[in-house]
Write a protein that holds these residues in place. Structure first.
Motif, PDB file in Angstrom:
ATOM      1  N   ARG A   8       0.755  -1.286   0.010  1.00 61.78           N
ATOM      2  CA  ARG A   8      -0.004  -0.048  -0.095  1.00 61.78           C
ATOM      3  C   ARG A   8       0.922   1.157   0.199  1.00 61.78           C
ATOM      4  N   ILE A   9       1.980   1.273   0.768  1.00 58.63           N
ATOM      5  CA  ILE A   9       2.887   2.385   0.715  1.00 58.63           C
ATOM      6  C   ILE A   9       3.505   2.571  -0.754  1.00 58.63           C
ATOM      7  N   VAL A  10       3.970   1.603  -1.457  1.00 62.67           N
ATOM      8  CA  VAL A  10       4.336   1.842  -2.538  1.00 62.67           C
ATOM      9  C   VAL A  10       3.272   2.108  -3.573  1.00 62.67           C
ATOM     10  N   GLY A  11       2.036   1.714  -3.512  1.00 56.98           N
ATOM     11  CA  GLY A  11       1.013   1.946  -4.259  1.00 56.98           C
ATOM     12  C   GLY A  11       0.645   3.810  -4.224  1.00 56.98           C
ATOM     13  N   LEU A  12       0.678   4.099  -2.830  1.00 58.44           N
ATOM     14  CA  LEU A  12       0.612   5.565  -2.718  1.00 58.44           C
ATOM     15  C   LEU A  12       1.493   6.581  -3.165  1.00 58.44           C
ATOM     16  N   GLU A  13       2.861   5.761  -3.049  1.00 55.75           N
ATOM     17  CA  GLU A  13       4.133   6.527  -3.693  1.00 55.75           C
ATOM     18  C   GLU A  13       3.837   6.740  -5.343  1.00 55.75           C
ATOM     19  N   VAL A  14       3.420   5.673  -6.113  1.00 61.27           N
ATOM     20  CA  VAL A  14       3.121   6.035  -7.302  1.00 61.27           C
ATOM     21  C   VAL A  14       2.382   6.769  -7.697  1.00 61.27           C
ATOM     22  N   ARG A  15       0.927   6.643  -6.946  1.00 59.59           N
ATOM     23  CA  ARG A  15       0.085   7.695  -7.155  1.00 59.59           C
ATOM     24  C   ARG A  15       0.257   9.104  -6.864  1.00 59.59           C
ATOM     25  N   LEU A  16       1.083   9.336  -5.985  1.00 59.01           N
ATOM     26  CA  LEU A  16       1.811  10.736  -5.475  1.00 59.01           C
ATOM     27  C   LEU A  16       2.399  11.352  -6.792  1.00 59.01           C
ATOM     28  N   ALA A  31      -6.142  16.870 -10.279  1.00 56.31           N
ATOM     29  CA  ALA A  31      -4.820  16.645  -9.793  1.00 56.31           C
ATOM     30  C   ALA A  31      -4.659  16.912  -8.452  1.00 56.31           C
ATOM     31  N   LEU A  32      -4.927  18.128  -8.168  1.00 54.43           N
ATOM     32  CA  LEU A  32      -4.762  18.833  -6.778  1.00 54.43           C
ATOM     33  C   LEU A  32      -5.621  17.869  -5.901  1.00 54.43           C
ATOM     34  N   HIS A  33      -6.693  17.825  -6.067  1.00 55.43           N
ATOM     35  CA  HIS A  33      -7.590  16.883  -5.209  1.00 55.43           C
ATOM     36  C   HIS A  33      -7.048  15.385  -5.025  1.00 55.43           C
ATOM     37  N   ASP A  34      -6.616  14.869  -6.125  1.00 60.12           N
ATOM     38  CA  ASP A  34      -6.218  13.532  -5.869  1.00 60.12           C
ATOM     39  C   ASP A  34      -4.971  13.402  -5.045  1.00 60.12           C
ATOM     40  N   LEU A  35      -4.073  14.368  -5.400  1.00 61.53           N
ATOM     41  CA  LEU A  35      -2.967  14.678  -4.703  1.00 61.53           C
ATOM     42  C   LEU A  35      -3.260  14.730  -3.012  1.00 61.53           C
ATOM     43  N   ARG A  36      -3.997  15.477  -2.704  1.00 59.26           N
ATOM     44  CA  ARG A  36      -4.271  15.837  -1.308  1.00 59.26           C
ATOM     45  C   ARG A  36      -5.285  14.457  -0.777  1.00 59.26           C
ATOM     46  N   THR A  37      -6.124  13.824  -1.374  1.00 61.19           N
ATOM     47  CA  THR A  37      -6.684  12.694  -1.073  1.00 61.19           C
ATOM     48  C   THR A  37      -5.753  11.638  -0.870  1.00 61.19           C
ATOM     49  N   THR A  38      -4.515  11.403  -1.480  1.00 59.37           N
ATOM     50  CA  THR A  38      -3.644  10.352  -1.538  1.00 59.37           C
ATOM     51  C   THR A  38      -2.621  10.707  -0.464  1.00 59.37           C
ATOM     52  N   SER A  63       2.026  16.213   6.468  1.00 59.63           N
ATOM     53  CA  SER A  63       1.477  17.173   6.992  1.00 59.63           C
ATOM     54  C   SER A  63       1.861  18.570   6.184  1.00 59.63           C
ATOM     55  N   ALA A  64       3.257  18.686   6.107  1.00 56.04           N
ATOM     56  CA  ALA A  64       3.627  19.839   5.211  1.00 56.04           C
ATOM     57  C   ALA A  64       2.757  20.156   3.828  1.00 56.04           C
ATOM     58  N   VAL A  65       2.879  18.962   3.076  1.00 54.18           N
ATOM     59  CA  VAL A  65       1.939  18.865   1.822  1.00 54.18           C
ATOM     60  C   VAL A  65       0.673  19.361   2.027  1.00 54.18           C
ATOM     61  N   GLY A  66      -0.035  18.801   3.066  1.00 55.75           N
ATOM     62  CA  GLY A  66      -1.306  19.282   3.384  1.00 55.75           C
ATOM     63  C   GLY A  66      -1.563  20.668   3.462  1.00 55.75           C
ATOM     64  N   THR A  67      -0.537  21.156   4.616  1.00 54.85           N
ATOM     65  CA  THR A  67      -0.666  22.540   4.953  1.00 54.85           C
ATOM     66  C   THR A  67      -0.405  23.455   3.563  1.00 54.85           C
ATOM     67  N   LEU A  68       0.443  23.057   2.789  1.00 60.35           N
ATOM     68  CA  LEU A  68       0.843  23.723   1.647  1.00 60.35           C
ATOM     69  C   LEU A  68      -0.370  23.872   0.617  1.00 60.35           C
ATOM     70  N   THR A  69      -1.251  22.863   0.396  1.00 57.84           N
ATOM     71  CA  THR A  69      -2.112  22.786  -0.592  1.00 57.84           C
ATOM     72  C   THR A  69      -3.581  23.137  -0.061  1.00 57.84           C
ATOM     73  N   THR A  70      -3.639  22.980   1.098  1.00 59.74           N
ATOM     74  CA  THR A  70      -4.974  23.248   1.721  1.00 59.74           C
ATOM     75  C   THR A  70      -5.781  24.762   1.297  1.00 59.74           C
ATOM     76  N   PRO A  71      -4.864  25.767   1.476  1.00 55.90           N
ATOM     77  CA  PRO A  71      -5.424  27.115   0.774  1.00 55.90           C
ATOM     78  C   PRO A  71      -5.780  27.121  -0.692  1.00 55.90           C
ATOM     79  N   LEU A  72      -4.955  26.328  -1.525  1.00 56.85           N
ATOM     80  CA  LEU A  72      -5.042  26.344  -2.653  1.00 56.85           C
ATOM     81  C   LEU A  72      -6.197  25.528  -3.419  1.00 56.85           C
TER      82      LEU A  72
END
Length: 253
Positions: A8-16, A31-38, A63-72
């Motif tokens: 599952r970890i490898v699968g999530l890496e591929v999705r990211l 794309a942005l929504h899918d990134l955040r969901t992943t 968490s840092a990626v989440g913080t970056l992308t939330t306002p976007l």
């Protein structure tokens, strides 16, 4: 169990990586929504593993990626709403801002750091396995999932429940179930009820957030009456959905 976790970890890496490529090329609007969901799915996978080597670093990077992308993402959702409801100029201004944001996220330090740590994480898992740190992995995860479910139960039964907190708890429970489906012992109705509750609370949260933004962004003023009315309807709907969730999934609690 450990093999499934690594897969599952490898699968999530591929999705990211795929989301990163889509953002960089701006191929689609999801794309942005899918990134955040992943990223959210990754965090749900990691939460029961806290204390194991490498987990804290990976959680921090996610968490840092989440913080970056939330306002976007908030701006992206608002722009789509405005376009659908005849506010073309207000939508266009925000869409122009997003055009620069997509490649910026793809090239961000935060996403690069997450991908780097995530790439190495399966090796940490295998090392922990060799050292005998994962012998009680299943019990650890089951205990965490049970704790999340009980926390949601308590929040739902609180007469002064906070919708923001409920929304967060529901998302955590839902994604935890999806992260570890083989450990799902919840009532059959749980997942559809959780999805319905998350959707109703999401509609409420959007209006709440947009009304706050309208105090600073004058081009949103025309939408304020509609948002007040929609928010009231969403509150009523969310209360009904939450009552159904309690009745179908917590009646024996």
């Amino acid at each position: 169990m450990i093999d499934r976790l690594v897969a599952r970890i490898v699968g999530l890496e591929v999705r990211l990586l795929a989301c990163q490529a889509r953002l960089n090329a701006h191929t689609d609007s999801e794309a942005l929504h899918d990134l955040r969901t992943t990223v959210r799915r990754l965090r749900s996978l990691l939460r029961p593993l806290r204390g194991l080597p490498g987990v804290e670093q990976l959680e921090t990077a996610a968490s840092a990626v989440g913080t970056l992308t939330t306002p976007l993402r908030d701006r992206e959702v608002l722009a789509a709403y405005l376009e659908q409801h005849g506010q073309a100029e207000a939508a266009r201004r925000r869409q122009l801002q997003m055009a620069d944001a997509y490649p910026a996220v793809a090239a961000s330090v935060e996403l690069a750091q997450l991908l780097m740590i995530l790439d190495a994480f399966p090796r940490f898992i295998r090392a922990a396995q060799r050292e005998g740190l994962l012998k009680s992995l299943r019990k650890r995860i089951e205990k965490r999932l049970d704790k999340q479910w009980k926390k949601l139960d308590e929040a739902l039964r609180d007469p002064a429940h906070d919708r923001h907190r409920l929304r967060l708890l529901i998302k955590r429970v839902r994604y935890a179930i999806e992260a570890y489906p083989e450990l799902d012992r919840l009532p059959e109705a749980a997942m559809p009820r959780l999805k319905s509750a998350q959707g109703a609370l999401g509609d409420w949260h959007d209006c709440w957030q947009w009304l706050a933004r309208a105090k600073e962004e004058t081009d949103l003023q025309a939408c304020v009456p509609t948002w007040h009315a929609t928010m009231e309807k969403a509150e009523a709907k969310s209360d009904k959905v939450l009552d159904k969730l309690i009745a179908s999934c917590f009646e024996k609690a």
